[in-house]
Design an enzyme around this catalytic site. Structure first.
Site, PDB file in Angstrom:
ATOM      1  N   CYS A 113      -2.164   9.623   2.455  1.00 18.41           N
ATOM      2  CA  CYS A 113      -1.701   9.021   1.188  1.00 18.41           C
ATOM      3  C   CYS A 113      -2.625   9.330   0.041  1.00 18.41           C
ATOM      4  O   CYS A 113      -2.187   9.420  -1.103  1.00 18.41           O
ATOM      5  CB  CYS A 113      -1.560   7.511   1.365  1.00 18.41           C
ATOM      6  SG  CYS A 113      -3.081   6.709   1.893  1.00 18.41           S
ATOM      7  N   GLU A 115       0.889  -1.174   0.000  1.00 20.82           N
ATOM      8  CA  GLU A 115       0.000   0.000   0.000  1.00 20.82           C
ATOM      9  C   GLU A 115       0.920   1.215   0.000  1.00 20.82           C
ATOM     10  O   GLU A 115       1.447   1.598   1.043  1.00 20.82           O
ATOM     11  CB  GLU A 115      -0.904  -0.016   1.244  1.00 20.82           C
ATOM     12  CG  GLU A 115      -1.806  -1.242   1.345  1.00 20.82           C
ATOM     13  CD  GLU A 115      -3.023  -1.154   0.433  1.00 20.82           C
ATOM     14  OE1 GLU A 115      -3.367  -0.028   0.021  1.00 20.82           O
ATOM     15  OE2 GLU A 115      -3.615  -2.197   0.116  1.00 20.82           O
TER      16      GLU A 115
HETATM   17  P1  NAD Z   1       8.092   4.883   4.965  1.00 20.64           P
HETATM   18  O1  NAD Z   1       8.116   4.060   3.720  1.00 20.64           O
HETATM   19  O2  NAD Z   1       9.236   5.788   5.223  1.00 20.64           O
HETATM   20  O3  NAD Z   1       7.982   3.943   6.263  1.00 20.64           O
HETATM   21  C1  NAD Z   1       6.986   2.946   6.389  1.00 20.64           C
HETATM   22  C2  NAD Z   1       7.491   1.847   7.311  1.00 20.64           C
HETATM   23  O4  NAD Z   1       8.657   1.269   6.745  1.00 20.64           O
HETATM   24  C3  NAD Z   1       7.872   2.314   8.713  1.00 20.64           C
HETATM   25  O5  NAD Z   1       7.398   1.376   9.643  1.00 20.64           O
HETATM   26  C4  NAD Z   1       9.388   2.357   8.691  1.00 20.64           C
HETATM   27  O6  NAD Z   1       9.951   2.020   9.926  1.00 20.64           O
HETATM   28  C5  NAD Z   1       9.731   1.286   7.661  1.00 20.64           C
HETATM   29  N1  NAD Z   1      10.937   1.623   6.908  1.00 20.64           N
HETATM   30  C6  NAD Z   1      11.377   2.845   6.548  1.00 20.64           C
HETATM   31  N2  NAD Z   1      12.521   2.755   5.827  1.00 20.64           N
HETATM   32  C7  NAD Z   1      12.800   1.436   5.739  1.00 20.64           C
HETATM   33  C8  NAD Z   1      13.848   0.685   5.121  1.00 20.64           C
HETATM   34  N3  NAD Z   1      14.836   1.275   4.466  1.00 20.64           N
HETATM   35  N4  NAD Z   1      13.827  -0.658   5.225  1.00 20.64           N
HETATM   36  C9  NAD Z   1      12.832  -1.282   5.888  1.00 20.64           C
HETATM   37  N5  NAD Z   1      11.816  -0.620   6.497  1.00 20.64           N
HETATM   38  C10 NAD Z   1      11.796   0.711   6.420  1.00 20.64           C
HETATM   39  O7  NAD Z   1       6.709   5.664   4.917  1.00 20.64           O
HETATM   40  P2  NAD Z   1       6.161   6.720   5.961  1.00 20.64           P
HETATM   41  O8  NAD Z   1       6.963   7.967   5.852  1.00 20.64           O
HETATM   42  O9  NAD Z   1       5.995   6.083   7.286  1.00 20.64           O
HETATM   43  O10 NAD Z   1       4.689   6.984   5.379  1.00 20.64           O
HETATM   44  C11 NAD Z   1       4.438   7.876   4.343  1.00 20.64           C
HETATM   45  C12 NAD Z   1       4.300   7.161   3.029  1.00 20.64           C
HETATM   46  O11 NAD Z   1       3.376   6.099   3.144  1.00 20.64           O
HETATM   47  C13 NAD Z   1       3.750   8.063   1.938  1.00 20.64           C
HETATM   48  O12 NAD Z   1       4.403   7.771   0.728  1.00 20.64           O
HETATM   49  C14 NAD Z   1       2.294   7.671   1.858  1.00 20.64           C
HETATM   50  O13 NAD Z   1       1.686   7.948   0.622  1.00 20.64           O
HETATM   51  C15 NAD Z   1       2.369   6.207   2.126  1.00 20.64           C
HETATM   52  N6  NAD Z   1       1.105   5.721   2.646  1.00 20.64           N
HETATM   53  C16 NAD Z   1       0.359   4.899   1.884  1.00 20.64           C
HETATM   54  C17 NAD Z   1      -0.875   4.470   2.337  1.00 20.64           C
HETATM   55  C18 NAD Z   1      -1.752   3.572   1.524  1.00 20.64           C
HETATM   56  O14 NAD Z   1      -2.747   3.115   2.060  1.00 20.64           O
HETATM   57  N7  NAD Z   1      -1.439   3.302   0.271  1.00 20.64           N
HETATM   58  C19 NAD Z   1      -1.320   4.878   3.594  1.00 20.64           C
HETATM   59  C20 NAD Z   1      -0.516   5.717   4.350  1.00 20.64           C
HETATM   60  C21 NAD Z   1       0.703   6.131   3.884  1.00 20.64           C
END
Ligand code: NAD
Length: 502
Positions: free
Chosen positions: A287, A253
């Site tokens: 998002c 997602e």
């Molecule tokens: P992110 O990708 O930075 O982090 C998400 C999760 O991944 C966190 O738990 C984090 O600890 C982990 N993570 C981060 N970097 C990592 C890595 N290198 N390796 C492994 N795990 C890692 O996203 P965010 O900043 O928490 O959220 C914002 C993003 O999420 C935006 O792009 C938004 O559009 C998206 N989002 C999508 C939905 C959806 O339903 N499609 C919903 C909410 C947010």
């Protein structure tokens, strides 16, 4: 039963239980976690024993009965009800969100969706009879939804409860063991979840792991049976690459830039109100927020005037300090969003103010941005709305199709034909006509992205299916057992096979 030093509750049946708290990361080392020494510089937590424990739980079959699943869903509802005030307070602490938004988007949304799953999952889980057709006759067939095993749910910070408990509910309804990993960027919410959730759910089947990149990387080294990731497209690629090493299926997602087309025949007052609402909930950190507008030239000025007056009617004369507007999650994101505005070209026609000490950014509208700037290339994820003029709806459609497939697409128009044309000639995870964001609300409709905005879907039946394997089981009587199906293949057998398979 012995208390394990690494986890929050107890060890039974030889299984690690409760929550796993790696502790603060010091010099690349998660204190308290089990360590695998590779070199001095790369000491990492590893979760082998944790996964072994969950696999052992799954192997006992305890998660399969519908009664166990129902108990977990009921307990999840109790967790949300009894811990509501702590969760809301934590979300406010992490994101500065007003109570109405913290409750509505995280607690309330989750409760409605879990209620729907609780009501219907027994029907979704029921094996259904399949038709066997002439080729397999005589036989009967069933399609059985079976749990996948041990699932990993990784959540982002922006809706830190909803985006953790809803996939968790789907995984439990489908009969899986689950590791949930809240986001470290919403630390208060993560702490409340880690402290309390294990007291509600079967601690031998559900484990909360707190942590950041290092801990998530170590988790991803393990073999899961499904990974459900919500987050950015870039990290989605990291997760999918890690999953590929074990051929683990994923639901991703992800994010992206969701366009909103405003046609000249739209009800501009309604469009302005709904766009401002959808853009500014959670200070734009949603998002499916409308990322940028594609507006037919004739109504650009009127729309901007209406957006300006709507912002003032929602948030008062000094919107940047309104208690109804959330703040940016951290300084890195604050600087990133401000940088997008500063480097975006165009004219700031509304807002533009910001305060780094409070991490608040005024609702900001940028007219005629530079289309090649990061403002128009990156997901904004803040209270900033670029407005791009288009000469026609066809030009808007071309603009959408020249970019990666977005998570959502919105169109405001009073013409069904225009709405149908936009929907038929574009692709996006989901879409709304004459509204934004609200397609995430119906609990029975699939929600997910497409292409770089994600793969797979959840909510309702789609969530149950995401965590299930649909297994076809065909039962044959031992008689008849005609010799002509078996070698040696004579000409007569071959011609019969050709006749049957025509
Ligand atoms: P992110 O990708 O930075 O982090 C998400 C999760 O991944 C966190 O738990 C984090 O600890 C982990 N993570 C981060 N970097 C990592 C890595 N290198 N390796 C492994 N795990 C890692 O996203 P965010 O900043 O928490 O959220 C914002 C993003 O999420 C935006 O792009 C938004 O559009 C998206 N989002 C999508 C939905 C959806 O339903 N499609 C919903 C909410 C947010």
């Amino acid at each position: 039963m012995t208390r394990h030093p690494l986890v929050g509750t107890t060890r039974t049946r030889g299984v690690l239980t409760g929550y796993f708290y790696p502790g603060p990361v010091v010099a690349g080392r998660a204190e308290g976690a089990q360590m695998t020494d590779t070199t001095d510089a790369t000491v990492q937590p590893h979760f082998g024993e944790l996964l072994d424990g969950l696999r052992a739980t799954f192997a006992t079959g305890v998660t399969r009965p519908l009664a166990w699943r129902a108990r977990q869903l009921d307990a999840l509802q109790r967790f949300l009800a009894e811990r509501e005030s702590e969760l809301v307070e934590a979300i406010q602490h992490d994101l500065g969100r007003p109570v109405a938004e913290a409750f509505g988007a995280d607690i309330g949304h989750s409760r409605v969706h879990i209620k729907h799953t609780r009501k219907h999952f027994e029907r979704w889980a029921r094996p259904h009879r399949g038709s066997v057709g002439a080729l397999s006759f005589p036989a009967t067939a069933q399609v059985i939804s079976e749990p996948l095993g041990v699932a990993l749910v990784i959540s982002p910070w922006n809706y830190p409860v909803q985006l953790l408990v809803e996939p968790l509910a789907a995984a439990l309804a489908a009969g899986n063991c689950v590791v949930v990993k809240p986001s470290e960027l919403a630390p208060s919410t993560s702490a409340v979840i880690a402290r309390h959730l294990p007291n509600y759910l079967d601690p031998e089947a559900v484990v909360v792991v707190e942590g950041a990149v290092e801990e998530t990387t170590a988790l991803l080294d393990q073999r899961f049976d499904h990974i459900f990731f919500t987050g950015s497209t870039n990290v989605g690629k990291v997760v999918m690459a890690a999953a590929a090493r074990h051929l683990t299926p994923v639901t991703l997602e992800l994010g992206g830039k969701s366009p909103t087309i405003v046609a000249a025949d739209a009800d501009i007052g309604v469009a302005a109100r709904r766009i401002v609402w959808g853009k500014l909930i959670n200070a734009g950190q949603t998002c499916i927020a409308p990322d940028y507008l594609l507006v037919e030239d004739a109504v650009v000025d009127e729309l901007i005037d209406r957006i300006r007056s709507t912002i003032h009617s929602f948030y008062g004369d000094d919107p940047g300090t309104s208690a109804d507007l959330g703040r940016i999650v951290n300084e890195r994101h604050f600087d990133r969003v401000c940088g997008l505005v500063d480097g975006g070209g165009g004219t700031v026609v509304i807002g533009g103010g910001r305060d780094r000490t409070t991490r608040r950014i005024e609702p900001t509208v940028v007219l005629d941005p530079d289309l090649d700037s990061p403002l128009m290339a990156e997901e904004i994820f803040g209270p900033v709305l670029p407005v791009v003029r288009v000469a026609s709806i066809d030009q808007a459609i071309d603009a959408v199709n020249s970019r990666p497939k977005p998570l959502a697409l919105y169109v405001f128009t009073s013409s069904n034909a225009t709405a149908d044309r936009v929907i038929a000639t574009t692709s996006s995870g989901g879409a709304c006509v004459n509204h934004v964001v609200v397609h995430v609300l119906p609990e029975s409709l699939p929600f997910g992205g497409v292409g770089p905005s994600g793969m797979g879907a959840y909510h309702g039946r789609a969530g149950f299916d995401a965590f299930s394997h649909r297994r076809t089981v065909l039962r044959k009587p031992t008689r008849p057992d005609p010799a002509m199906l078996y070698p040696p293949y004579t000409k007569a057998k071959e011609s019969l096979i050709r006749r049957v398979l025509r």
